[in-house]
Design an enzyme around this catalytic site. Sequence first.
Site, PDB file in Angstrom:
ATOM      1  N   LYS A  54       0.976  -1.209  -0.329  1.00 55.25           N
ATOM      2  CA  LYS A  54      -0.398   0.263   0.135  1.00 55.25           C
ATOM      3  C   LYS A  54       0.869   1.412   0.458  1.00 55.25           C
ATOM      4  O   LYS A  54       0.667   1.977  -0.835  1.00 55.25           O
ATOM      5  CB  LYS A  54      -0.839   0.024   0.920  1.00 55.25           C
ATOM      6  CG  LYS A  54      -1.800  -0.957   0.960  1.00 55.25           C
ATOM      7  CD  LYS A  54      -2.748  -1.246   2.233  1.00 55.25           C
ATOM      8  CE  LYS A  54      -3.864  -1.972   2.035  1.00 55.25           C
ATOM      9  NZ  LYS A  54      -4.420  -2.815   3.610  1.00 55.25           N
ATOM     10  N   GLN A  98      -4.700  -1.435   9.797  1.00 49.78           N
ATOM     11  CA  GLN A  98      -4.601  -2.432   8.861  1.00 49.78           C
ATOM     12  C   GLN A  98      -5.294  -3.735   9.781  1.00 49.78           C
ATOM     13  O   GLN A  98      -4.781  -3.750  10.914  1.00 49.78           O
ATOM     14  CB  GLN A  98      -2.882  -3.290   8.659  1.00 49.78           C
ATOM     15  CG  GLN A  98      -2.906  -4.329   8.095  1.00 49.78           C
ATOM     16  CD  GLN A  98      -3.111  -4.859   6.981  1.00 49.78           C
ATOM     17  OE1 GLN A  98      -3.440  -3.452   5.959  1.00 49.78           O
ATOM     18  NE2 GLN A  98      -4.042  -5.768   6.270  1.00 49.78           N
ATOM     19  N   ASP A 121     -10.487   3.293   4.264  1.00 49.95           N
ATOM     20  CA  ASP A 121     -10.632   2.179   4.267  1.00 49.95           C
ATOM     21  C   ASP A 121     -12.487   1.103   4.421  1.00 49.95           C
ATOM     22  O   ASP A 121     -12.108   0.326   4.110  1.00 49.95           O
ATOM     23  CB  ASP A 121      -9.569   1.304   5.180  1.00 49.95           C
ATOM     24  CG  ASP A 121      -9.050   0.226   4.932  1.00 49.95           C
ATOM     25  OD1 ASP A 121      -9.343  -0.310   3.253  1.00 49.95           O
ATOM     26  OD2 ASP A 121      -8.540  -1.054   5.283  1.00 49.95           O
TER      27      ASP A 121
END
Length: 286
Positions: A54, A98, A121
């Site tokens: 990422k 994450q 996200d």
Amino acid sequence: METKVLNGKVVAKALEENIKKRADNFYDNYGYRPLLATIIVGHNPASEMYVKMKMNACKRVGLESIKIEIDENAKTEDVLEVINKLNADSKVTGILLQHPIAKHMDEGLCFDAIVLEKDVDGVNTASFGKMTMKGEAFLSATPAAIMEIIDFYNIDIEGKHAVVVGRSPILGKPVSMLLLNKNATVTICHSKTKDLDEYLKTADIVVAAVGKPNFIKGDSLKDGVVIIDAGYNKGNIGDVDINTCLDKASAYTPVPGGVGPVTIAKLLDQTMTAAENKKGKKLIKK
Ligand code: NAP
């Protein structure tokens, strides 16, 4: 029947080109680049690899990124403290926590602590609610990627029967809502579903989000099915046993090179949108 490959790398490249133009344009106008802050808890090798991918992708498209590492023995409160600092930091455009974090931590609480305008996200419960009700919210990245692939390859989903196997908060559940909002008829299956094959047999579109290698076999599917394999298991193996499906499928996403690269591109796309939103452009895509 010819089976079309829904190549995620092609979709991701198109998205990245678009983001790069927007990022350069943004820099020319405002003199700084949007910043994605990633929080990683512990040393899960898969998570470390995803975060690296990422951050590399950010670099490719001209976004800034930083990584904050938290010890796996830390408490939920420690993660919340980091999130709150990033929420308040005007230099931070988007926040990515994450998944997964340490088992003893309350992941849902941490996701929900991210302010909506930085939830690039799409993991926050309120983002999910707004997305479901067709409001303005960032979409959960992998479901957004699946919809992007469907859109890119002009796959007609209206009135089609989509069977989603899996109901996780980051994947199965949100992708089901997005498909529903695009007028598919959606069945959501999970580990307690009785006779999964009965549903799969009637599916025009199958979204595999199970986390079990080669779980779905061709003999469970009907001719002409579109297969979206979101699974990513050890050894680059999807949730669909694609070799047994090639005779049945009209189209499929490969693993690797299907949903994965587009998921990263959607995260960057939403980070770019968050920066544009802050400058007063129209909010978040529906
Ligand atoms: P998860 O949280 O473990 O959820 C798995 C889902 O599958 C659950 O809803 C579970 O049902 C269901 N399931 C398990 N066994 C089943 C069975 N025998 N029959 C039907 N359903 C069953 O996993 P996830 O985070 O959603 O991830 C799923 C897969 O997608 C993994 O391979 C993961 O690596 C991959 N993934 C890929 C990306 C990407 O960017 N490409 C991103 C995220 C995840 P219950 O709810 O009843 O337990």
